[in-house]
Design an enzyme around this catalytic site. Structure first.
Site, mmCIF file in Angstrom:
data_model
loop_
_atom_site.group_PDB
_atom_site.id
_atom_site.type_symbol
_atom_site.label_atom_id
_atom_site.label_comp_id
_atom_site.label_asym_id
_atom_site.label_seq_id
_atom_site.Cartn_x
_atom_site.Cartn_y
_atom_site.Cartn_z
ATOM 1 N N CYS A 100 14.631 -13.485 -1.649
ATOM 2 C CA CYS A 100 13.687 -13.945 -0.631
ATOM 3 C C CYS A 100 13.145 -15.302 -1.054
ATOM 4 O O CYS A 100 12.541 -15.435 -2.129
ATOM 5 C CB CYS A 100 12.545 -12.952 -0.471
ATOM 6 S SG CYS A 100 11.231 -13.525 0.635
ATOM 7 N N GLU A 115 -3.859 15.287 17.823
ATOM 8 C CA GLU A 115 -3.941 13.876 17.441
ATOM 9 C C GLU A 115 -5.237 13.292 18.014
ATOM 10 O O GLU A 115 -5.627 13.623 19.140
ATOM 11 C CB GLU A 115 -2.735 13.115 17.991
ATOM 12 C CG GLU A 115 -2.800 11.608 17.906
ATOM 13 C CD GLU A 115 -2.956 11.088 16.488
ATOM 14 O OE1 GLU A 115 -3.781 10.189 16.286
ATOM 15 O OE2 GLU A 115 -2.261 11.592 15.578
ATOM 16 N N CYS A 144 6.346 -7.998 -1.156
ATOM 17 C CA CYS A 144 7.445 -7.137 -1.622
ATOM 18 C C CYS A 144 7.475 -7.151 -3.141
ATOM 19 O O CYS A 144 8.230 -7.901 -3.772
ATOM 20 C CB CYS A 144 8.780 -7.609 -1.035
ATOM 21 S SG CYS A 144 8.872 -7.441 0.751
ATOM 22 N N CYS A 175 4.676 -15.658 -0.760
ATOM 23 C CA CYS A 175 4.356 -14.296 -0.341
ATOM 24 C C CYS A 175 4.747 -13.336 -1.458
ATOM 25 O O CYS A 175 5.860 -13.439 -1.996
ATOM 26 C CB CYS A 175 5.096 -13.935 0.949
ATOM 27 S SG CYS A 175 4.854 -12.219 1.491
ATOM 28 N N GLN A 178 6.339 5.151 12.986
ATOM 29 C CA GLN A 178 6.862 4.729 11.689
ATOM 30 C C GLN A 178 7.581 3.389 11.804
ATOM 31 O O GLN A 178 8.284 3.120 12.782
ATOM 32 C CB GLN A 178 7.842 5.771 11.145
ATOM 33 C CG GLN A 178 7.219 7.136 10.869
ATOM 34 C CD GLN A 178 6.408 7.163 9.575
ATOM 35 O OE1 GLN A 178 6.183 6.144 8.937
ATOM 36 N NE2 GLN A 178 5.951 8.344 9.191
ATOM 37 N N CYS A 203 2.578 10.114 2.811
ATOM 38 C CA CYS A 203 2.907 8.731 2.444
ATOM 39 C C CYS A 203 2.195 8.316 1.157
ATOM 40 O O CYS A 203 2.199 7.136 0.799
ATOM 41 C CB CYS A 203 2.557 7.774 3.589
ATOM 42 S SG CYS A 203 0.804 7.763 4.037
ATOM 43 N N CYS A 257 11.247 -13.966 7.320
ATOM 44 C CA CYS A 257 11.164 -12.804 6.435
ATOM 45 C C CYS A 257 12.328 -11.857 6.700
ATOM 46 O O CYS A 257 12.606 -11.496 7.848
ATOM 47 C CB CYS A 257 9.832 -12.084 6.652
ATOM 48 S SG CYS A 257 9.701 -10.501 5.796
#
Length: 374
Positions: free
Chosen positions: A3, A261, A14, A11, A211, A333, A87
């Site tokens: 990258c 929900e 990641c 940046c 997601q 998660c 990106c």
């Protein structure tokens, strides 16, 4: 994965990008196993990996720069715009729309919000691409002042981007470090983006959650569907159901499914999906998951939970522990909060688990776990 932004220190999102992907996956699996600890009754299934690039179906781009030369990306330490249009994480369809969106910012005179001075209007641009290549665009503004100009120039943008289906304005008047506000103004006749996953049509409204990695999400739903089918429960709750991914995959004519929900928009989307799929015994309600469970007259045979990173509430853990629920499918998660919740429910033993790498190049991942009452 190389990258240029990371190499140039523009940046650092990641954090694992310099590590080979196979090593990333191995490290995440070890992290998940360590978090859950030694459990002789738990069988880990091989992790489900992702594409290394081009997997993100949603872009959250902070707008910086000027009206004439806007940046789409992030802000640096001095709150100046850093353009990240190239990106490598985003899908090709999202990549292709960035230049046109930058042109639209200029054409509609949308002044980027200046954080130090607290001036300007356009704060963020949010773009989502469906599996069919259709797009949803959300413009996060400080006020309604630019809406008339956006409406005026919107036909031109939709002509240039024929795959654009849903466009809305989100109002965030507060000077706050959040992505969006509470109020949404939909500018197109179409209000939902169809997200076709595993042959099931789900519908995403502007403020609904989905997601960010469609291929891995599809695998996650298939795994849950397989485990639920093996158990063949007569009744299921899907708590924190979002737009109904787990409920829609695990429903059928032989079982009653209720999805809970907090988002009214997500519930409306899930109900539409159930009607179109002919799932008459799959229903959805807007409300708090913990309050629903504590107030229900009886418990189902199986509960699916997909909570935010903080995990389940203490009250819901206590209810599950003391209830008659025989099995829980827990999608997490955050392995740390999953481990904490498992410790609070000792009579529900983890039997099977699988890691799903929803977020390559970062330390984050999803774990799906099947719990059975001992």
């Amino acid at each position: 994965m190389h990258c240029s932004y990371f190499a140039a220190e523009r940046c650092h999102s990641c954090t694992l990008i310099e590590k080979p992907y196979g090593a990333q996956l191995t490290a995440k699996q070890a992290q998940a196993e360590n978090a859950l600890g030694a459990r002789p009754d738990l069988r880990w299934i091989a992790p489900f990996g992702s594409r290394e690039s081009g997997f993100r179906n949603k872009a959250k781009m902070v707008v910086g720069g000027t009206v004439g030369q806007p940046t789409l990306g992030i802000l640096d330490a001095e709150a100046r715009g850093v353009d990240l249009r190239d990106c490598g994480l985003y899908t090709p369809g999202i990549h292709a729309c960035f230049p046109l969106l930058a042109e639209f910012v200029t054409l509609a005179g949308l002044t980027p919000y200046d954080i130090p001075r607290r001036t300007g209007e356009l704060k963020n641009v949010l773009v989502t691409e469906s599996p069919d290549g259709e797009l949803m665009l959300r413009l996060v503004l400080r006020s309604q002042e630019p809406v008339a100009r956006i409406r005026k120039h919107l036909p031109g943008l939709m002509s240039a981007l024929p795959q654009l289906r849903v466009v809305s304005v989100n109002l965030l008047p507060e000077h706050a470090a959040v992505v969006e506000g509470e109020r949404e103004i939909v500018l197109t006749d179409q209000e939902t983006l169809r997200m076709r996953v595993n042959g099931i049509d789900m519908y995403l409204r502007p403020q609904s959650f989905f997601q960010t990695n469609t291929e891995v999400a599809a695998a996650l739903y298939r795994q849950a569907q397989e485990w639920v089918s093996e158990q063949a429960p007569a009744s299921i709750w899907d708590l924190y159901c979002g737009v109904g991914g787990f409920a829609l995959h695990c429903g059928g004519t032989a079982r009653e499914v209720i999805g809970i929900e907090t988002s009214q928009e997500a519930v409306a989307s899930a109900e539409l999906s159930a009607r179109q799929a002919g799932l008459s015994r799959v229903g959805f309600q807007a409300g708090d998951a913990t309050a629903f469970a504590l107030g229900a007259p009886e418990a189902p045979e199986l509960v699916i939970v997909n909570p935010p990173r903080r995990g389940l509430s203490d009250e819901l853990c206590r209810w599950l522990e003391s209830s008659s629920v025989q099995r829980v499918v827990y999608s997490s998660c955050h392995a740390g909060s999953l481990a904490r919740d498992l410790a609070a429910m000792p009579s529900l033993t983890p039997r099977r688990a699988r890691l799903f790498d929803m977020f390559p190049q970062t330390s984050h991942f999803e774990v799906l776990t099947l719990l059975e009452r001992v």
